[in-house]
Motif scaffolding. Structure first.
Motif, PDB file in Angstrom:
ATOM      1  N   LEU A   1      54.266 109.052  33.842  1.00 44.19           N
ATOM      2  CA  LEU A   1      53.401 108.224  33.623  1.00 44.19           C
ATOM      3  C   LEU A   1      52.638 107.630  33.232  1.00 44.19           C
ATOM      4  O   LEU A   1      52.631 106.567  32.888  1.00 44.19           O
ATOM      5  CB  LEU A   1      53.595 107.864  35.378  1.00 44.19           C
ATOM      6  CG  LEU A   1      54.634 107.950  36.810  1.00 44.19           C
ATOM      7  CD1 LEU A   1      53.666 108.162  37.768  1.00 44.19           C
ATOM      8  CD2 LEU A   1      55.426 107.301  36.723  1.00 44.19           C
TER       9      LEU A   1
ATOM     10  N   ARG B   1      56.458 114.374  36.459  1.00 42.75           N
ATOM     11  CA  ARG B   1      55.706 113.213  36.674  1.00 42.75           C
ATOM     12  C   ARG B   1      55.306 112.169  36.403  1.00 42.75           C
ATOM     13  O   ARG B   1      55.029 110.403  35.531  1.00 42.75           O
ATOM     14  CB  ARG B   1      57.038 112.485  38.256  1.00 42.75           C
ATOM     15  CG  ARG B   1      56.801 111.514  38.789  1.00 42.75           C
ATOM     16  CD  ARG B   1      56.984 111.749  40.170  1.00 42.75           C
ATOM     17  NE  ARG B   1      58.017 110.435  40.723  1.00 42.75           N
ATOM     18  CZ  ARG B   1      56.230 109.075  40.973  1.00 42.75           C
ATOM     19  NH1 ARG B   1      55.176 109.455  40.444  1.00 42.75           N
ATOM     20  NH2 ARG B   1      57.116 108.369  41.372  1.00 42.75           N
TER      21      ARG B   1
ATOM     22  N   ALA C   1      59.549 106.377  43.735  1.00 41.37           N
ATOM     23  CA  ALA C   1      59.425 105.553  43.618  1.00 41.37           C
ATOM     24  C   ALA C   1      59.317 104.093  44.567  1.00 41.37           C
ATOM     25  O   ALA C   1      59.281 104.139  45.271  1.00 41.37           O
ATOM     26  CB  ALA C   1      59.978 104.444  42.051  1.00 41.37           C
ATOM     27  N   GLY C   2      57.626 103.165  43.689  1.00 43.89           N
ATOM     28  CA  GLY C   2      57.094 102.769  44.765  1.00 43.89           C
ATOM     29  C   GLY C   2      56.011 103.529  45.973  1.00 43.89           C
ATOM     30  O   GLY C   2      55.298 104.979  46.039  1.00 43.89           O
ATOM     31  N   ASP C   3      56.320 103.155  47.283  1.00 44.67           N
ATOM     32  CA  ASP C   3      54.995 103.655  48.039  1.00 44.67           C
ATOM     33  C   ASP C   3      55.929 104.756  49.039  1.00 44.67           C
ATOM     34  O   ASP C   3      56.512 105.019  49.534  1.00 44.67           O
ATOM     35  CB  ASP C   3      54.898 103.189  49.208  1.00 44.67           C
ATOM     36  CG  ASP C   3      54.126 103.393  50.390  1.00 44.67           C
ATOM     37  OD1 ASP C   3      53.873 104.230  50.666  1.00 44.67           O
ATOM     38  OD2 ASP C   3      53.634 102.414  51.424  1.00 44.67           O
ATOM     39  N   LEU C   4      55.653 106.458  48.035  1.00 49.09           N
ATOM     40  CA  LEU C   4      55.958 107.446  48.469  1.00 49.09           C
ATOM     41  C   LEU C   4      55.769 108.106  49.623  1.00 49.09           C
ATOM     42  O   LEU C   4      56.913 108.487  50.449  1.00 49.09           O
ATOM     43  CB  LEU C   4      55.592 108.471  47.368  1.00 49.09           C
ATOM     44  CG  LEU C   4      55.944 108.250  46.313  1.00 49.09           C
ATOM     45  CD1 LEU C   4      55.770 109.666  45.057  1.00 49.09           C
ATOM     46  CD2 LEU C   4      57.737 107.501  45.633  1.00 49.09           C
TER      47      LEU C   4
ATOM     48  N   ALA D   1      56.925  97.811  39.458  1.00 45.64           N
ATOM     49  CA  ALA D   1      55.368  98.119  38.927  1.00 45.64           C
ATOM     50  C   ALA D   1      56.097  96.892  38.277  1.00 45.64           C
ATOM     51  O   ALA D   1      54.447  95.577  38.694  1.00 45.64           O
ATOM     52  CB  ALA D   1      55.115  98.797  38.238  1.00 45.64           C
TER      53      ALA D   1
ATOM     54  N   GLU E   1      59.299 103.579  38.399  1.00 47.80           N
ATOM     55  CA  GLU E   1      58.071 102.962  38.876  1.00 47.80           C
ATOM     56  C   GLU E   1      57.972 102.176  38.475  1.00 47.80           C
ATOM     57  O   GLU E   1      57.172 101.059  38.247  1.00 47.80           O
ATOM     58  CB  GLU E   1      56.803 103.420  38.593  1.00 47.80           C
ATOM     59  CG  GLU E   1      55.935 104.176  39.882  1.00 47.80           C
ATOM     60  CD  GLU E   1      55.954 104.419  40.572  1.00 47.80           C
ATOM     61  OE1 GLU E   1      56.026 103.035  42.099  1.00 47.80           O
ATOM     62  OE2 GLU E   1      56.276 105.553  41.805  1.00 47.80           O
TER      63      GLU E   1
ATOM     64  N   ASP F   1      62.194 108.983  37.639  1.00 49.20           N
ATOM     65  CA  ASP F   1      61.381 108.487  38.877  1.00 49.20           C
ATOM     66  C   ASP F   1      60.152 107.291  37.862  1.00 49.20           C
ATOM     67  O   ASP F   1      60.255 106.514  38.519  1.00 49.20           O
ATOM     68  CB  ASP F   1      60.464 109.785  38.619  1.00 49.20           C
ATOM     69  CG  ASP F   1      61.750 110.291  39.981  1.00 49.20           C
ATOM     70  OD1 ASP F   1      62.207 110.558  39.513  1.00 49.20           O
ATOM     71  OD2 ASP F   1      60.757 111.529  40.702  1.00 49.20           O
ATOM     72  N   ALA F   2      59.825 108.404  36.900  1.00 45.80           N
ATOM     73  CA  ALA F   2      58.673 107.495  36.145  1.00 45.80           C
ATOM     74  C   ALA F   2      59.319 106.283  35.733  1.00 45.80           C
ATOM     75  O   ALA F   2      58.792 104.634  35.743  1.00 45.80           O
ATOM     76  CB  ALA F   2      57.942 107.958  35.255  1.00 45.80           C
TER      77      ALA F   2
END
Length: 226
Positions: free
Chosen positions: A5, A1, A208-211, A71, A67, A63-64
Motif C-alpha cells: 500500500l 500488505r 479492501a475497503g472497510d475491513l 479508492a 484497495e 489486496d493492495a
C-alpha cells in the motif's frame, strides 16, 4: 500488505485519475509478480522463498491493488454523484470480500480473483457536490463504484489486466445484484444459501475497503456457515 500500500501510494501520488491508476496498477502488479517469481527459484540461503510465502505475498499484492482501484472509484463517484452517507450523517461503508485462493491467501500468478461486494446499509442517502440530496439510492451508488473498480482491475489494456475478476460467488451468482447490503446478504444466506456457499465462506476474507465492516459481515454469517 502495508508495504505494498505504501509503495502504491508513492507511485500513484494523491488523487490519481483513472488513466494513471489503470496504467500504474498494471505495471506495478507485473513488476511485483516477476520479482516474486524470480525469488521463488532462488535457494533459501540466497534469499529464496517457498510456495507458501509466495502465495501469501501475491494475495497481499492483490489486496493492495484492489484497495487502490476502490479508492479511485470512490473519488470518481464523489466527484460525479456526491458523498454516500448513513442516516446519522457518517460516511457509508463498502467492503470487498476475497474468496477462494485470494481469501485463503493461496493466490498464484495465474489465478483470477474471486470477489464479492457489500455495503453497510440502504438507510442513508447520497449528498451531491452542492450539498443537496441527489435522489440516488445507496445501492445505485455502490453499483457504480463496483463496476468502475472492476473495470479498473480486469479491463485488458496494452499492459494487460491487473487481475482477472470472477464475481460469480456473490448471492444468486452471475444473475444476482452486483452489490448487496448487509441486511440483504443476511436474508439471502439464511433463506437461500446452499451448501457450497457455506463452504465458500470458510475462506472469505475482507481484502479492501472497510475491513471492520467485512469482519462484522462475516460474524453475522457465522451461524449460516456453521
Amino acid at each position: 500488505r502495508e508495504r505494498y500500500l505504501a509503495l502504491l501510494a508513492n507511485e500513484l501520488g494523491e488523487n490519481a485519475d483513472e488513466q494513471r491508476t489503470r496504467t500504474m496498477l498494471r505495471r506495478f502488479a507485473t513488476r511485483e509478480r516477476a520479482r516474486v517469481a524470480l525469488r521463488e527459484v532462488l535457494p533459501r540461503g540466497a534469499g529464496g522463498a517457498d510456495v507458501d510465502e509466495t502465495s501469501r505475498e501475491l494475495a497481499m499484492l492483490a489486496d493492495a491493488t484492489l484497495e487502490a482501484a476502490l479508492a479511485e472509484a470512490v473519488r470518481w463517484a464523489e466527484h460525479r454523484f456526491g458523498r454516500a452517507v448513513t442516516t446519522a450523517g457518517n460516511p457509508a461503508g463498502f467492503v470487498i470480500l476475497g474468496m477462494g485462493k485470494l481469501g485463503g491467501e493461496e493466490l498464484n500468478a495465474g489465478s483470477d480473483v474471486d470477489l464479492i461486494y457489500f455495503y453497510d446499509s440502504d438507510a442513508g442517502e447520497v449528498i451531491d457536490p452542492e450539498g443537496d440530496a441527489s435522489g440516488m439510492t445507496l445501492n445505485e451508488y455502490w453499483q457504480r463504484v463496483a463496476r468502475r473498480l472492476t473495470a479498473t482491475i480486469e479491463d485488458s489494456t496494452e499492459d494487460g489486466p491487473v487481475w482477472r475478476v470472477d464475481l460469480r460467488l456473490r448471492p444468486e451468482g452471475g444473475a444476482g445484484p452486483l452489490v448487496n447490503s448487509l441486511a440483504a446478504a443476511e436474508r439471502y444466506y439464511e433463506s437461500f444459501g446452499r451448501l457450497w456457499e457455506r463452504a465458500a465462506m470458510l475462506r472469505a476474507r475482507p481484502v479492501a475497503g472497510d475491513l471492520a465492516l467485512g469482519k462484522l459481515l462475516l460474524e453475522s454469517l457465522a451461524s449460516f456457515v456453521w
